[in-house]
Motif scaffolding. Structure first.
Motif, PDB file in Angstrom:
ATOM      1  N   GLN A  50       1.088  -1.308  -0.297  1.00  0.00           N
ATOM      2  CA  GLN A  50       0.161   0.309   0.016  1.00  0.00           C
ATOM      3  C   GLN A  50       0.728   1.319  -0.010  1.00  0.00           C
ATOM      4  O   GLN A  50       0.065   2.482  -0.100  1.00  0.00           O
ATOM      5  N   TYR A 103      -0.481  -3.514   6.110  1.00  0.00           N
ATOM      6  CA  TYR A 103      -1.108  -3.861   6.579  1.00  0.00           C
ATOM      7  C   TYR A 103      -1.644  -5.294   7.491  1.00  0.00           C
ATOM      8  O   TYR A 103      -0.805  -6.533   6.380  1.00  0.00           O
ATOM      9  N   THR A 124      -6.106  -2.234   8.331  1.00  0.00           N
ATOM     10  CA  THR A 124      -6.263  -2.506   6.956  1.00  0.00           C
ATOM     11  C   THR A 124      -6.655  -0.853   6.357  1.00  0.00           C
ATOM     12  O   THR A 124      -7.756   0.037   6.705  1.00  0.00           O
ATOM     13  N   PRO A 125      -5.983  -0.379   5.344  1.00  0.00           N
ATOM     14  CA  PRO A 125      -7.192   0.396   4.428  1.00  0.00           C
ATOM     15  C   PRO A 125      -8.260   0.436   4.680  1.00  0.00           C
ATOM     16  O   PRO A 125      -9.066  -0.574   3.662  1.00  0.00           O
ATOM     17  N   THR A 126      -9.355   1.248   4.025  1.00  0.00           N
ATOM     18  CA  THR A 126     -10.408   1.385   3.128  1.00  0.00           C
ATOM     19  C   THR A 126     -10.109   0.915   2.229  1.00  0.00           C
ATOM     20  O   THR A 126     -11.686   1.201   1.179  1.00  0.00           O
ATOM     21  N   CYS A 127      -9.341   2.222   1.566  1.00  0.00           N
ATOM     22  CA  CYS A 127      -9.057   2.584  -0.202  1.00  0.00           C
ATOM     23  C   CYS A 127      -8.481   1.536  -0.417  1.00  0.00           C
ATOM     24  O   CYS A 127      -6.532   2.258  -0.022  1.00  0.00           O
ATOM     25  N   ALA A 173     -10.504  10.221   1.173  1.00  0.00           N
ATOM     26  CA  ALA A 173     -10.768   8.740   1.121  1.00  0.00           C
ATOM     27  C   ALA A 173      -9.462   8.589   0.052  1.00  0.00           C
ATOM     28  O   ALA A 173      -9.762   8.114  -1.058  1.00  0.00           O
ATOM     29  N   SER A 190      -6.002   6.349  -1.692  1.00  0.00           N
ATOM     30  CA  SER A 190      -4.702   5.673  -1.655  1.00  0.00           C
ATOM     31  C   SER A 190      -3.630   5.760  -1.264  1.00  0.00           C
ATOM     32  O   SER A 190      -3.494   6.499  -2.586  1.00  0.00           O
TER      33      SER A 190
END
Length: 766
Positions: free
Chosen positions: A44, A69, A167-170, A250, A252
């Motif tokens: 990421q 993550y 943990t990313p949302t994007c 938001a 990445s």
């Protein structure tokens, strides 16, 4: 990485300290080789590491950080200096200052000097920053120590950091590719992440390889998984990145970078000798290549003209081809230009196809214009040209293809794209009907026949003529044409050019060569020193007929004089070998003898001296005399190794004298002979016959002086040439005589004794 680790990663409980941790400074050794040159870690977020020289230990943990993550996958690309380098990747998952705990060596010992692998982040890993260590060297194993020292005392260590975030949302897009590349535009594409973003993507590109960060302003947006780029600079490498936009705030991280190089601006002319290209790089500036299967193409440091850089292509069969794609020419379809280059092969003849491609990445788009057959193994004197017709599409790129048939290595260099001349050269020069003084030259006329015929240039030197070289023959209209006045037994190099007007001539053709035949001679004196060790057939004007094993050769082991002599041998039943002498115009006049020094490895040897009426047919051999070769070494002091055969006038005119060795007569034994001559027979008078038989001259052959042996009182010594002319006379009893002033050759030395007797001896000066 083995998949069974995943189960244990799920169960792994983090034991970490968030405070700064102290790590060992690893030790390597004294050898500054096999170190980490490039590294890319990505998930990421990515980092890019490059090293220009060796350092035993580099701590980049503060500046080089990859982001992932819990449960993420970190992709790893490593490149090392040294083809035998191996590596290990360590991660201190519990931040206890060592790399000795479970799963802290997630990428084990690599097998190659380039590593493309990945490791998984344990699903329960606590967010924080963790130390990564890359160990390189030779002899590494699973028991290697992350603190060193390295086995074999080479390699190095480099530290980085791994940042674990929630943990990313994007999520980051992946698999960046580029296509439709021109000199000022390209299209970039990518794969959407598993969870596609709501608001599309942003992209960033630059000619600088510094990656963007979260503060970098995007240069464009896309609602699909591709985007066109325009306004680019020609022949420039661009690096590009993409990130997902999941909402207003938001986004990445930026993806792992992609890269492409724009094409060159169209050219109208070109000369390429590959000297500025890096040896080993498969493409020169503005060139491309297409490879099928195991086809191969590279710029080799010694493949070019004068052993400089040049292009090397190899291919084995139509499924394994190599295509060199030339730069784009804006006038490719004008019909005014041609492609000119030099090319050669290693040994076996090969073929290059000169054509074009309409897609510079697709071998199937190749269209052949002309195939050129290449049989020359040197560049000098050979050049190939192909006129490019107007039927070539305007957007096509010229290409040079090694089609794999035949499967040979081909080298080429000095490539020109230039205006075709107004006067085109002939091609395909063929030489035939050689005699001792003439040769017939024929050639293929160019499409436009020259108005003033052709010029011919010939030389015994292979150096090609230039535009200013003066032809030997000019304005020739006959084709074929007989070139006259040549020397016998001589190799001639011949070129032809068109003469369109008095001031407009074409380039010279590729060189053709021919060896003129031998002219009959009246005398011979040969010690074979001017030839290398080789089969007897390589000697000008000599020949060999043989059957079975064995042979007749020149070699340098124990010659009578100088550096070379002849060896003959027949090994088993049915074998024979016949050494065929040059043609003598006076072979049938009588009064001449064939003389030579010889010995056999055994004391019972026999050789046949005779002639062949057909120098290629052993069945026509007629024996004149069978010699008993009983001595097992040359005997210059006593002269017992000298053999002489008087040749009668019954020998047919045109017959070739010959020396025959057969297994039936000679057995499996080596015969050696040297210093052979064809000269008038020495006629001995009554006083000669009465001379003492133990008188000899030595050394023979001699260099400067001769010595006369035997208990005899000398009155005088007279030296004659083979025509009977007196050259020198020495009066007195001195037995050591200086003949320093004589030139190399065969002489008759007459010894006059005080008692009235005399003896004549043949002597050879080296």
């Amino acid at each position: 990485m083995s998949k069974h680790y995943l189960f244990w990663m799920i169960l792994l409980l983090p034991f970490m300290k968030l405070d700064a941790q102290t790590y060992c400074t690893p030790t390597t050794g004294t050898a500054t080789t096999y170190y980490l040159k490039n590294a890319i870690f990505s998930d990421q977020g990515a980092f890019y590491y490059d090293a220009s020289s060796y350092q035993a230990y580099v701590n980049n943990s503060a500046s080089q950080i990859v982001t992932s993550y819990p449960g993420g996958t970190v992709k790893v690309h490593l490149e090392f200096v040294g083809s035998g380098a191996k590596s290990l990747v360590w991660v201190d998952w519990n931040s206890n200052g060592d790399f000795n705990d479970f799963y802290e060596n997630p990428i084990g010992t690599s097998s190659f000097s380039t590593v493309d692998d990945q490791f998984f982040v344990p699903p329960s890993q606590t967010p924080g920053i963790y130390r990564i260590r890359v160990q390189s060297g030779t002899g590494l194993s699973t028991t290697s120590n992350p603190c060193g020292p390295n086995p074999n005392g080479n390699g190095n260590f480099v530290d980085f950091s791994l940042q674990i975030v929630a943990t990313p949302t994007c999520f980051v897009p992946s698999t960046l590719t580029s296509s439709s590349i021109t000199n000022n535009s390209a299209t970039i594409s990518w794969d959407a992440p598993t969870t596609a973003p709501n608001d599309g993507y942003e992209y960033y590109y630059s000619a600088n390889n510094t990656p963007p960060d979260n503060t970098t302003t995007a240069l464009g947006t896309s609602t699909t998984t591709s985007a066109p780029l325009s306004g680019l600079s020609s022949f420039t490498t661009y690096y590009y990145y993409v990130r997902s936009v999941c909402g207003t705030s938001a986004k990445s991280a930026w993806s792992l970078r992609g890269a492409f190089k724009t094409k060159c601006d169209p050219m109208t002319a070109m000369f390429q000798d590959f000297e500025t290209a890096t040896a080993g790089i498969t493409n020169a500036d503005c060139w491309d290549r297409i490879i099928l299967g195991s086809g191969y193409q590279t710029i080799n440091a010694s493949a070019g003209v004068n052993n400089s850089k040049g292009m090397y292509q190899s291919a084995n069969g139509a499924a394994n081809t190599a295509i060199a794609v030339l730069p784009f020419f804006s006038n490719v379809s004008a019909g005014t230009h041609w492609l000119r280059l030099k090319a050669k092969v290693s040994s076996t003849a090969g073929v290059l196809d000169i054509g074009y491609v309409t897609n510079d990445t697709d071998a199937a788009s190749f269209v052949n214009i002309q195939s050129i057959n290449i049989s020359n193994t040197v560049y000098d004197g050979f050049e190939y040209s192909v006129v490019i017709p107007t039927t070539v599409p305007a957007n096509a790129r010229l290409a040079i293809r090694h089609g794999g048939v035949p499967a040979v290595n081909i080298y080429w260099d000095n490539v020109y794209w230039e205006a075709k001349p107004t006067c085109l050269a002939p091609t395909n020069v063929i030489l035939s009907n050689m005699t001792s003084a003439t040769v017939d030259a024929a050639w293929t006329a160019p499409a436009s026949a020259p108005g003033m015929g052709y010029d011919i240039y010939y030389s015994t030197n292979s150096t090609p003529p230039t535009s200013s070289s003066v032809p030997n023959l000019t304005g020739i209209t006959a084709n074929p044409y007989t070139i006259q006045g040549l020397s016998s037994a001589t190799t001639y190099y011949i070129w032809v050019r068109s003469r369109c007007t008095a001031t407009d001539q074409s380039a010279w053709t590729n060189v053709a060569s021919a060896l003129t035949l031998c002219a009959p001679v009246t005398t011979l004196s040969e010690n074979f020193d001017s030839y290398g060790t080789a089969a007897f057939t390589s000697l000008p004007c000599w020949g060999r007929v043989q059957a079975g094993l064995g042979g007749t050769n020149t070699n340098g082991n124990g010659s009578m004089s100088g550096t070379r002599h002849v060896s003959q041998r027949s090994i088993t039943t049915g074998d024979y070998t016949i050494a065929v002498l040059p043609e003598f115009s006076n072979v049938n006049v009588g009064g001449y003898s064939l003389s030579f020094n010889a010995y056999c490895a055994v004391s019972t040897g026999k050789l046949d001296v005779g002639y062949l009426t057909n120098p290629a047919d052993a069945a026509t051999f007629i024996t004149l005399e069978q010699l008993n070769i009983t001595n097992t070494s040359y005997t210059p002091a006593t002269g017992t190794s000298l053999y002489s055969v008087a040749v009668p006038n019954t020998v047919p005119a045109g017959a070739r004298l010959a020396i025959r060795n057969t297994f039936a007569l000679s057995g499996n034994a080596f015969y050696y002979w040297d210093n052979i001559s064809w000269a008038p027979t020495v006629v001995l008078g009554v006083s000669d016959i009465s001379a003492k038989q133990d008188i000899v001259i030595y050394p023979n052959p001699f260099t400067d002086t001769i010595t006369i042996s035997g208990d005899v009182q000398l009155q005088s010594v007279v030296v004659y040439d083979l025509s009977g002319k007196m050259i020198k006379e020495f009066k007195g009893s001195e037995k050591t005589i200086s003949l320093h002033s004589l030139t190399s050759g065969v002489y008759m030395v007459k010894l006059n004794m005080k008692n009235g007797s005399s003896k004549t001896v043949k002597a050879v000066k080296k």
